[in-house]
Enzyme design. Structure first.
Site, PDB file in Angstrom:
ATOM      1  CB  CYS A   1      -7.207  -6.937  -7.962  1.00 52.67           C
ATOM      2  SG  CYS A   1      -6.068  -5.725  -7.277  1.00 52.67           S
TER       3      CYS A   1
ATOM      4  N   GLY B   1     -10.981  -7.965  -2.982  1.00 56.85           N
ATOM      5  CA  GLY B   1     -10.460  -6.621  -2.748  1.00 56.85           C
ATOM      6  C   GLY B   1     -11.540  -5.718  -2.232  1.00 56.85           C
TER       7      GLY B   1
ATOM      8  CG  ASN C   1      -5.949 -10.641  -9.904  1.00 58.84           C
ATOM      9  OD1 ASN C   1      -6.490 -11.729  -9.936  1.00 58.84           O
ATOM     10  ND2 ASN C   1      -5.184 -10.285  -8.884  1.00 58.84           N
ATOM     11  N   GLY C   2      -2.789  -8.934 -10.304  1.00 57.36           N
ATOM     12  CA  GLY C   2      -1.450  -9.520 -10.349  1.00 57.36           C
ATOM     13  C   GLY C   2      -0.399  -8.506  -9.956  1.00 57.36           C
TER      14      GLY C   2
ATOM     15  CE1 TYR D   1      -8.863 -16.204   4.225  1.00 58.40           C
ATOM     16  CE2 TYR D   1      -7.404 -14.873   2.879  1.00 58.40           C
ATOM     17  CZ  TYR D   1      -8.392 -14.971   3.831  1.00 58.40           C
ATOM     18  OH  TYR D   1      -8.919 -13.848   4.380  1.00 58.40           O
TER      19      TYR D   1
ATOM     20  CB  SER E   1     -10.997 -19.135   5.305  1.00 55.73           C
ATOM     21  OG  SER E   1     -10.520 -18.719   6.549  1.00 55.73           O
TER      22      SER E   1
END
Ligand code: SF4
Length: 478
Positions: free
Chosen positions: A22, A49, A123-124, A263, A304
């Protein structure tokens, strides 16, 4: 307010990558258009996200929220922003790592507790969430969503009867795992980072105000000046008195997610002192030092793999070319018109440039292989264009273990490198050569900071104890 779901058609995954977690954003800046700036900040974090987005804004007496399913531009496609007025705001873009993809799980989450309103974006991933949720349910808590973020909110609310910061401090002692949080009240912006610093979080200045964000690219986008990274175990309280730092927990061994550099993060971001683009370029150089091959051109799997492919080309002396073109208007998934169209999905995203490839020996640089579902299709496309040899080079070591800290890497049965040797994978994707960057080669890029990273998905050395799926039944996981 929750926007209507915009996606209900069946989609197919177009890429074989770990899924981002996120992105969080927060701003305290009286006198500015905070809803607009938060919208821009979330736009800059969209790569973290794409399932849902939301913004909460406070004006001193109330906190207003709007969120919904879809991209930032889809959720805020009408005049929603003009109704969100105030001097403090937070925002969130989400990909679900815990909790299903459903409007009720979209963030920010907004609650009333004894001290007033509290909105939170996370986030996590908490590693002791099932244990904490059981304890809370047993003592009368109720939950609206299936996210671990709501567990954090409940713990904060329980401990924050008289003082929110006290509640945050006590919560940080109870919760384990990865969290970078932004919190809004009627008057304040607060942000905190777990004591290992798994997920990135930085703070910048905007005039007399402050901005916090998952990545520095979001600070740049709203015109804020980067100040520093939020330290592991630190809380920042931002209000009319300025910025106060509280180092709550002694930082434990740092464990920044190394995959952010490989990435997830945007190449223009600087995370914990390292620019992502330069780091990827060095991964390519390290790959070239490890894998000596005779070839005519180096091509990236865009986007990427681009920086690493440039690094490989510079270090090897093999010319860099763009042999695959990416459709930039396609997301990570797309609506599947019919099953028959499934195999065309990769071509929808990537198309080879025959004039560049025909008759060549090619080094193709990508960041990672997760399940191996798209690599063989890309190799087949190259061979259809007359490529004589394909040497696949990956700027990550083999992903052999699942992530429990907020990244969806698939379970270990689905991870091709957990099931097959590199040579078996080479045969599966029909390449002439396959080389993964060694973990040692990867860590060397970070010099003296080489021990500051989580590398669990490559070696199973989990910095925080995790509950693996086979143990999970007893906790009644959703
Ligand atoms: Fe990042 Fe891998 Fe660690 Fe997860 S296990 S936090 S993806 S390095």
């Amino acid at each position: 307010m929750v926007g209507r779901p915009t996606r209900c058609l069946k989609t197919i995954d177009l890429h074989d990558k770990p899924r981002e977690e996120c992105g969080v954003f927060g701003i305290y800046a009286p006198g500015h258009d905070l809803a607009g700036l938060t919208y821009y900040g979330l736009y800059a974090l969209q790569h973290r996200g794409q399932e849902s987005a939301g913004i909460a804004v406070a004006d001193g007496s109330r906190v207003q929220l709007y969120k919904g399913m879809g991209l930032v531009s889809e959720v805020f496609s009408g005049n929603q922003l003009s109704n969100l007025k105030g001097h403090v705001a937070i925002g969130h873009v989400r990909y679900s790592t815990t909790g299903s993809s459903h409007p009720v799980n979209a963030q920010p989450l907004l609650f009333r507790y004894a001290g007033g309103m509290l909105g939170l974006a996370h986030n996590g991933n908490l590693t002791n969430v099932t244990e904490l949720r059981s304890q809370l349910l047993n003592t009368g808590s109720v939950f609206q969503s299936s996210t671990d973020s709501e567990v954090i909110v409940n713990i904060i609310a329980r401990f924050a009867q008289n003082n929110l910061v006290d509640g945050l401090i006590k919560s940080m002692i109870d919760v384990r795992g990865s969290y970078s949080l932004v919190i809004i009240t009627e008057n304040k912006l607060l942000t905190l980072r777990d004591p290992h610093g798994f997920r990135p979080l930085c703070v910048g200045a905007l005039g007399d105000g402050y901005v916090v964000a998952s990545e520095s690219c979001a600070l740049d986008t709203v015109g804020a000046m980067f100040i520093r990274d939020v330290q592991p175990g630190e809380i920042l309280v931002i209000d009319e008195n300025g910025l106060e730092s509280i180092q709550v927990l002694k930082p434990r061994k740092r464990a920044h997610c190394i995959f952010e550099y490989i990435y997830f993060a945007r190449p223009d971001s600087v995370l914990d002192g390292f620019n992502v683009y330069r780091t990827r370029q060095q991964m390519g150089r390290a790959l070239a030092a490890e894998y000596k091959v005779e070839a005519d051109i180096v091509i990236p799997v865009p986007d990427s793999g681009t920086a690493a492919a440039r690094g490989f080309a510079e270090a090897s002396g093999i010319p860099f070319e763009e042999g695959l073109m990416k459709n930039r208007y396609i997301g990570r998934t797309f609506i599947q018109p019919s099953q028959d169209m499934r195999d065309l999905g990769v071509r929808l995203k990537l198309n080879p440039v025959r004039e560049v490839l025909d008759g060549k020996r090619v080094v193709m640089v990508d960041d990672s292989i997760v399940r191996g579902t798209t690599s063989h299709k890309i190799v087949a496309m190259l061979r259809d264009c007359g490529v004589r040899e394909v040497h696949m080079c990956l700027s990550s070591p083999p992903i052999t273990h699942s992530c429990y800290y907020g990244i969806d890497t698939s379970n270990e049965q689905e991870l091709i490198a957990a099931q097959k040797t590199p040579d078996q994978i080479r045969q599966c994707i029909n390449a002439d050569g396959l080389h993964y960057l060694s973990l040692e080669g990867l860590l060397n890029i970070f010099g003296a900071a080489r021990d500051n990273f989580c590398t669990a998905c490559f070696n199973g050395n989990y910095p925080v104890e995790v509950v693996k799926p086979r143990d999970a039944g007893k906790y009644n996981l959703e």
